[in-house]
Every structure is written in structure tokens, then in C-alpha cells.
Design an enzyme around this catalytic site. Structure first.
Site, PDB file in Angstrom:
ATOM      1  N   ALA A   9       0.827  -1.045   0.032  1.00  0.00           N
ATOM      2  CA  ALA A   9      -0.061   0.095   0.087  1.00  0.00           C
ATOM      3  C   ALA A   9       0.880   1.269   0.085  1.00  0.00           C
ATOM      4  O   ALA A   9       0.624   2.405   0.573  1.00  0.00           O
ATOM      5  CB  ALA A   9      -0.930   0.202   1.138  1.00  0.00           C
ATOM      6  N   ALA A  10       2.010   1.145  -0.583  1.00  0.00           N
ATOM      7  CA  ALA A  10       2.747   2.386  -0.718  1.00  0.00           C
ATOM      8  C   ALA A  10       2.709   3.234  -1.955  1.00  0.00           C
ATOM      9  O   ALA A  10       3.224   4.398  -1.855  1.00  0.00           O
ATOM     10  CB  ALA A  10       4.400   1.924  -0.632  1.00  0.00           C
ATOM     11  N   GLY A  11       2.041   2.865  -3.064  1.00  0.00           N
ATOM     12  CA  GLY A  11       1.904   3.574  -3.801  1.00  0.00           C
ATOM     13  C   GLY A  11       1.346   4.897  -3.929  1.00  0.00           C
ATOM     14  O   GLY A  11       0.543   5.058  -3.114  1.00  0.00           O
ATOM     15  N   ARG A  15      -3.688   8.831 -10.162  1.00  0.00           N
ATOM     16  CA  ARG A  15      -4.737   9.049 -11.109  1.00  0.00           C
ATOM     17  C   ARG A  15      -6.079   9.177 -10.479  1.00  0.00           C
ATOM     18  O   ARG A  15      -7.121   9.463 -10.974  1.00  0.00           O
ATOM     19  CB  ARG A  15      -4.813   7.925 -12.187  1.00  0.00           C
ATOM     20  N   LYS A  22      -4.608   6.478  -1.961  1.00  0.00           N
ATOM     21  CA  LYS A  22      -5.339   5.527  -2.645  1.00  0.00           C
ATOM     22  C   LYS A  22      -6.058   4.779  -1.810  1.00  0.00           C
ATOM     23  O   LYS A  22      -7.497   4.440  -1.919  1.00  0.00           O
ATOM     24  CB  LYS A  22      -4.685   5.234  -3.772  1.00  0.00           C
ATOM     25  N   GLY A  78       9.710  -0.643  -6.528  1.00  0.00           N
ATOM     26  CA  GLY A  78       9.049  -1.681  -7.167  1.00  0.00           C
ATOM     27  C   GLY A  78       8.459  -2.708  -6.211  1.00  0.00           C
ATOM     28  O   GLY A  78       8.596  -2.645  -4.805  1.00  0.00           O
ATOM     29  N   GLY A 100      -3.240  -3.257  -1.278  1.00  0.00           N
ATOM     30  CA  GLY A 100      -4.311  -2.608  -0.830  1.00  0.00           C
ATOM     31  C   GLY A 100      -5.481  -1.885  -1.610  1.00  0.00           C
ATOM     32  O   GLY A 100      -6.234  -1.355  -0.985  1.00  0.00           O
ATOM     33  N   GLU A 151       6.719  -8.709 -17.465  1.00  0.00           N
ATOM     34  CA  GLU A 151       6.064  -7.435 -17.343  1.00  0.00           C
ATOM     35  C   GLU A 151       5.752  -6.980 -18.956  1.00  0.00           C
ATOM     36  O   GLU A 151       6.435  -6.877 -19.605  1.00  0.00           O
ATOM     37  CB  GLU A 151       6.916  -6.190 -16.555  1.00  0.00           C
TER      38      GLU A 151
HETATM   39  C1  UD1 Z   1       2.064  -5.435 -11.059  1.00  0.00           C
HETATM   40  C2  UD1 Z   1       2.759  -6.570 -11.379  1.00  0.00           C
HETATM   41  C3  UD1 Z   1       2.049  -7.156 -12.936  1.00  0.00           C
HETATM   42  C4  UD1 Z   1       0.534  -7.338 -12.695  1.00  0.00           C
HETATM   43  C5  UD1 Z   1      -0.014  -6.110 -12.177  1.00  0.00           C
HETATM   44  C6  UD1 Z   1      -1.542  -6.469 -11.819  1.00  0.00           C
HETATM   45  C7  UD1 Z   1       5.002  -6.276 -10.912  1.00  0.00           C
HETATM   46  C8  UD1 Z   1       6.526  -5.857 -11.103  1.00  0.00           C
HETATM   47  N1  UD1 Z   1       4.041  -6.009 -11.623  1.00  0.00           N
HETATM   48  O1  UD1 Z   1       2.302  -4.157 -12.045  1.00  0.00           O
HETATM   49  O2  UD1 Z   1       2.542  -8.419 -13.273  1.00  0.00           O
HETATM   50  O3  UD1 Z   1      -0.023  -7.804 -13.776  1.00  0.00           O
HETATM   51  O4  UD1 Z   1       0.438  -5.776 -10.841  1.00  0.00           O
HETATM   52  O5  UD1 Z   1      -2.121  -5.134 -11.432  1.00  0.00           O
HETATM   53  O6  UD1 Z   1       4.873  -6.601  -9.729  1.00  0.00           O
HETATM   54  N2  UD1 Z   1       3.720  -0.885  -4.954  1.00  0.00           N
HETATM   55  C9  UD1 Z   1       4.246  -0.609  -3.651  1.00  0.00           C
HETATM   56  N3  UD1 Z   1       5.493  -0.140  -3.761  1.00  0.00           N
HETATM   57  C10 UD1 Z   1       6.381  -0.080  -4.976  1.00  0.00           C
HETATM   58  C11 UD1 Z   1       5.625  -0.567  -6.030  1.00  0.00           C
HETATM   59  C12 UD1 Z   1       4.402  -0.879  -5.983  1.00  0.00           C
HETATM   60  O7  UD1 Z   1       3.767  -0.711  -2.501  1.00  0.00           O
HETATM   61  O8  UD1 Z   1       7.500   0.196  -4.641  1.00  0.00           O
HETATM   62  C13 UD1 Z   1       2.248  -1.393  -4.658  1.00  0.00           C
HETATM   63  C14 UD1 Z   1       1.312  -0.300  -5.204  1.00  0.00           C
HETATM   64  O9  UD1 Z   1       0.676   0.493  -4.478  1.00  0.00           O
HETATM   65  C15 UD1 Z   1       0.223  -1.111  -5.719  1.00  0.00           C
HETATM   66  C16 UD1 Z   1       0.879  -2.607  -6.153  1.00  0.00           C
HETATM   67  O10 UD1 Z   1       2.139  -2.365  -5.564  1.00  0.00           O
HETATM   68  O11 UD1 Z   1      -0.667  -1.416  -4.979  1.00  0.00           O
HETATM   69  C17 UD1 Z   1       1.118  -2.877  -7.758  1.00  0.00           C
HETATM   70  O12 UD1 Z   1       2.038  -1.951  -8.317  1.00  0.00           O
HETATM   71  P1  UD1 Z   1       2.007  -1.326  -9.649  1.00  0.00           P
HETATM   72  O13 UD1 Z   1       3.229  -0.208  -9.880  1.00  0.00           O
HETATM   73  O14 UD1 Z   1       0.455  -0.787  -9.630  1.00  0.00           O
HETATM   74  O15 UD1 Z   1       2.262  -2.468 -10.496  1.00  0.00           O
HETATM   75  P2  UD1 Z   1       1.923  -2.742 -11.995  1.00  0.00           P
HETATM   76  O16 UD1 Z   1       2.678  -2.081 -12.677  1.00  0.00           O
HETATM   77  O17 UD1 Z   1       0.445  -2.553 -12.097  1.00  0.00           O
END
Ligand code: UD1
Ligand code: CA
Length: 455
Positions: A9-11, A15, A22, A78, A100, A151
Site C-alpha cells: 500500500a505504498a503507491g 490518477r 489511494k 518496485g 491495498g 512485465e
Molecule cells: C503489477 C505486476 C504485474 C501485474 C499487475 C497487476 C510487478 C512488477 N508487476 O504491475 O505483473 O500484472 O501488478 O495489477 O509486480 N507498490 C508498492 N511499492 C512499490 C511499487 C508498488 O507498494 O514500490 C504497490 C502499489 O501501491 C500497488 C501495487 O504494489 O498497489 C502494484 O504496483 P503497480 O506499480 O501498480 O504494479 P503494476 O505495474 O500494475
């Protein structure tokens, strides 16, 4: 084996265009991340970890009442990096990774995933989509075994035609994570440490990837913007309406119902359009709720009719009551069997006895009314002196004439009558008549003023 749940839940959620993190945006009245936490609780996880980053303080505060361990991911490098922030706090059993912003995953789907996990197996939840753009794709070998996730941004043209996608949800052992996460590299299109890269590491070690699919794609849908949020909300509400109808509730339009909490209904309950239920609401057998009512944390007893546009909070109606239209029952309102509260009546911390009526335009607060009391239109309990609240007591069978002001503390005895327009500042004895009213003056020879004509 014990279970640790890790919720990412760090993102930022750019949007959403919101200052609120979020995962705190509400679905069915509850922050998204709380849906995920509640799901995890049902899995009897030993520990639930929430990885926070953007708006970390805000998220911690909003979840202060939950038993959680927070891990701070100061910089979002990531999903693999995010999970790595919990490594020190994990137990020695299984780990389930959730998100989250993916609020509607069913517990059964996750149980299946967790069950598949041991030192030789990793559990991966995948979904086949018509529009796989943006998702990580599942690569399978000739034997049909999943062996890697690529990815979207790193995928070749051929790989992008694959429609089986990574939901992000996976389960493994803590030992596997401790082995693989430190070996992740950020050498990829996004310069991130991808959690998804552990799949190839597992396959290379001969650890099998046990894939499972959700019953419906809705279960793994994430929220990135308000339109997706609204879509999930409606889908979730449709499920709630469906379940209510299956229990025997009549809904003329199931798409115009909102339950933001728990709604429990007896048989033959009817709920007209546009109603909102919040918190814990219980509707007894045969209750009818008219259109556009808002009911929160209340119990409405059997055979009660709530007329349109009523707002009810923290109230108990014993049964066979008639409420509204346009009634407002505030916390502590308690209606005994058959009591009526009509239009433009507000009650608060008020007990209304069996068969008593407050039918029009009144305020009754901090009061107790016996049985068969009649409160005339425009009656007000003056319960507040600017500093303290005071109590009003009205005995069985009393009749309060219209437009009476009851200056509390005051009591009206059983069977007493209060004349219309009175201001009661003293107690009235049983069966007595009380009237306080300026003497009426009439002038027979009265000339009404006429308007001067000025030229
Ligand atoms: C990720 C998956 C992808 C999958 C998709 C489904 C990876 C590398 N990719 O991509 O294979 O199809 O989800 O939706 O895992 N987050 C953190 N810290 C970070 C990065 C992300 O807490 O450093 C959290 C975000 O808040 C989010 C989730 O992880 O809730 C997914 O992150 P996001 O960047 O949206 O991944 P996708 O690129 O969608
Ligand atoms: Ca995403």
C-alpha cells in the site's frame, strides 16, 4: 505452517487526483485497504503487514485500531522492494502477498492459493483477460508449466499476445522470499525490483508454480482511478443486493440500493429505491422502507413502515411503528410497539411509549413519553439551556396541545392535558389541565389600515 499476510500500500495513486492516499478511498463505506485487512483476518493470519509509503502517516492513523505491523517503504522501487521491507518481521511459515487497492478478493480463492504452498511449490493467482495490456504475462513451458512472468513493458510482440496475466497476488514460504528477494535486480524497462522475477528463480530451482484463477475477474481488479472505483462499488453493491434478494428481500430496483456496512433482514422486507444503509442495520420481518431513506446503526422492528425521505440513526423501533415521511430519528430514539413519528419530526435520546404519536413538526429530545401520549403539531422540548441538557417526562395518556414549548426539566402527569400554544415551565399534575396563553382580545369596530396613495 504459520501465515504472514503482506499488503502492499505504498503507491501514490496519482490518477485518483486526490490528497487522500489511494488505499483509504472508500468502497461500500470502508477504506479499500480495510476490505483487504478483513479478508486477511478471515484467513487467520498470524501477522498482517502493511507496506506504507505515500501518505504513510495518514494510512497508519486510519488503521490505528487494527492489529497490524507497518513497514515503511520510503522510496517506491518496485513490488519486490516493497515486500523486502517486511523480510525481518516475517515468521517462518507461509506468506501471502496482497494489494491495498485490490479490495474484492474472496477468501476461498486465497485459501486455495495458500494451500498449494510448500518448499517445493509457490502459489500464483492468474487471470485470463480480453484486454491484457499493461499486465505482466505468464510464460509457460512446453509442458504447460508456468515458468516466468514478463512485465508488459519488457515483453516482446509475441509475449504480448499472451492473455494469461499476473494478478500480482501470490503465496510462497518466508524461506523462499529470504532466498530470492535479495537476488532481484532492477535491470528492466522500469528500473524497478519486480516481485514477479521470483517466478523465474523458483522455476530455475525446480520449485513448481501452482497457478489458480479467481471465480470472477472482479476479485482481482485493482483501482487506479475514480471510474474504476465506481465500477467496483456498483459491482459489489450488485452482489449485496443479489444476496439480500436470495434471502427474501424485495427490491424493486436492485441497482438503486447502497449498503455501507451490514444489513440484516427478516422475511418479506421491502426496500424501495434510493435507500442507503450504514453501519449495522437490522430490519425485522415485513418491514417496508420507502424511497430515499438513510438508516444507520439502527434496529427497525417487524411490520414497521418507514415512509420516504426519513433519516434514522442509532434508533430502535420495537415493531409495528410508522415513521416519516421526512422524519429524523437521532441516536437514542427508542420507539415502543406501535409508536408513530410523522413528518418533520426530530427525536433524540427519546423514549416514545407504546401507541404514542408525534405526528407533525416537532422536536422531542431527552424525553420519556409513556403510552398513548398524543403530541400535537409544533411541540418542542426545550431541552437545552445553553449549557446543559434537561429531561422531559410525559405520563401515559397525556395530551399535549399543538405548539407547546416544554421547558425542561419538566414533567406532565398521566392523563394531563396541555392547551395549545402553552409554554410549560412547571410540572403538571396527573389528569390536570395546563394552559399558558395570552388572553385573546377581539375588537369588533376594527378598521384595517389602508395604503396611502402618493402622487
Ligand atoms: C503489477 C505486476 C504485474 C501485474 C499487475 C497487476 C510487478 C512488477 N508487476 O504491475 O505483473 O500484472 O501488478 O495489477 O509486480 N507498490 C508498492 N511499492 C512499490 C511499487 C508498488 O507498494 O514500490 C504497490 C502499489 O501501491 C500497488 C501495487 O504494489 O498497489 C502494484 O504496483 P503497480 O506499480 O501498480 O504494479 P503494476 O505495474 O500494475
Ligand atoms: Ca497496477
Amino acid at each position: 505452517m504459520s501465515l504472514d499476510v503482506v499488503i502492499l500500500a505504498a503507491g501514490q495513486g496519482t490518477r485518483m487526483r486526490s490528497t487522500l492516499p489511494k488505499v483509504l478511498h472508500r468502497l461500500a463505506g470502508k477504506p479499500m485497504v480495510r476490505h483487504v485487512i478483513d479478508t486477511a483476518r478471515g484467513l487467520e493470519a498470524e501477522r498482517t503487514h502493511v507496506v506504507v509509503g505515500h501518505g504513510a502517516e495518514h494510512v497508519r492513523e486510519a488503521l490505528a485500531d487494527c492489529r497490524l505491523r507497518f513497514a515503511l517503504q520510503a522510496e517506491q522501487k518496485g513490488t519486490g522492494h516493497a515486500v523486502a521491507q517486511t523480510l525481518d518481521a516475517l515468521g517462518d511459515g507461509k506468506v501471502l502477498v496482497l494489494y491495498g487497492d485490490v479490495p474484492l478478493t474472496r477468501r476461498e480463492t486465497l485459501r486455495e492459493l495458500i494451500q498449494a504452498v510448500d518448499e517445493q511449490h509457490l502459489g500464483l493467482l492468474t487471470v485470463t483477460l480480453e484486454e491484457p495490456n499493461g499486465y505482466g504475462r505468464i510464460l509457460r513451458n512446453a509442458a504447460g508449466e508456468a515458468v516466468a512472468i514478463v512485465e508488459h513493458k519488457d515483453a516482446s510482440e509475441a509475449e504480448r499476445t499472451i492473455r494469461e496475466c499476473n494478478t500480482g497476488i501470490m503465496a510462497m514460504t518466508a524461506a523462499q522470499l529470504r532466498r530470492w528477494l535479495p537476488r532481484l535486480s532492477a535491470d528492466n524497462a522500469q528500473g524497478e525490483y519486480y516481485l514477479t522475477d521470483i517466478i523465474a528463480m523458483a522455476a530455475a530451482e525446480g520449485v513448481k508454480i501452482a497457478t489458480a484463477q479467481p471465480a470472477r475477474p472482479l476479485e482481482v481488479e485493482g483501482v487506479n482511478n475514480r471510474a474504476q472505483m465506481a465500477r467496483l462499488e456498483r459491482a459489489h453493491q450488485a452482489d449485496i443486493a443479489e444476496a439480500l434478494m436470495a434471502q427474501g428481500v424485495a427490491l424493486p430496483d436492485p441497482s438503486r440500493l447502497d449498503v455501507r456496512g451490514t444489513l440484516t433482514c427478516g422475511h418479506d422486507v421491502e426496500i424501495d429505491v434510493g435507500c442507503v444503509f450504514e453501519g449495522e442495520v437490522e430490519l425485522g420481518e415485513g418491514v417496508r422502507i420507502g424511497p430515499h431513506c438513510v438508516i444507520r446503526d439502527s434496529h427497525i422492528g417487524a411490520e414497521t413502515v418507514v415512509e420516504p425521505h426519513s433519516v434514522i440513526e442509532g434508533a430502535v423501533a420495537a415493531g409495528h411503528n410508522r415513521i416519516g415521511p421526512f422524519a429524523r430519528l437521532r441516536p437514542g430514539s427508542r420507539l415502543a410497539v406501535g409508536a408513530r413519528v410523522g413528518n418533520f419530526v426530530e427525536t433524540k435520546n427519546a423514549e416514545v411509549g407504546e401507541g404514542s404519536k408525534i405526528n407533525h413538526l416537532s422536536y422531542v429530545g431527552d424525553a420519556r413519553l409513556g403510552r398513548d401520549v398524543n403530541v400535537g403539531a409544533g411541540t418542542i422540548t426545550c431541552n437545552y439551556d445553553g449549557a446543559n441538557k434537561h429531561h422531559t417526562e410525559i405520563g401515559d395518556g397525556a395530551f399535549i396541545g399543538s405548539n407547546t414549548a416544554l421547558v425542561a426539566p419538566v414533567s406532565v402527569g398521566k392523563g394531563a392535558t396541555v392547551g395549545a400554544g402553552s409554554t410549560l415551565s412547571r410540572d403538571v399534575a396527573d389528569n390536570a389541565l395546563a394552559v399558558s396563553r395570552a388572553r385573546l382580545v377581539t375588537k369588533d369596530e376594527w378598521q384595517r389600515p389602508v395604503k396611502h396613495k402618493d402622487y
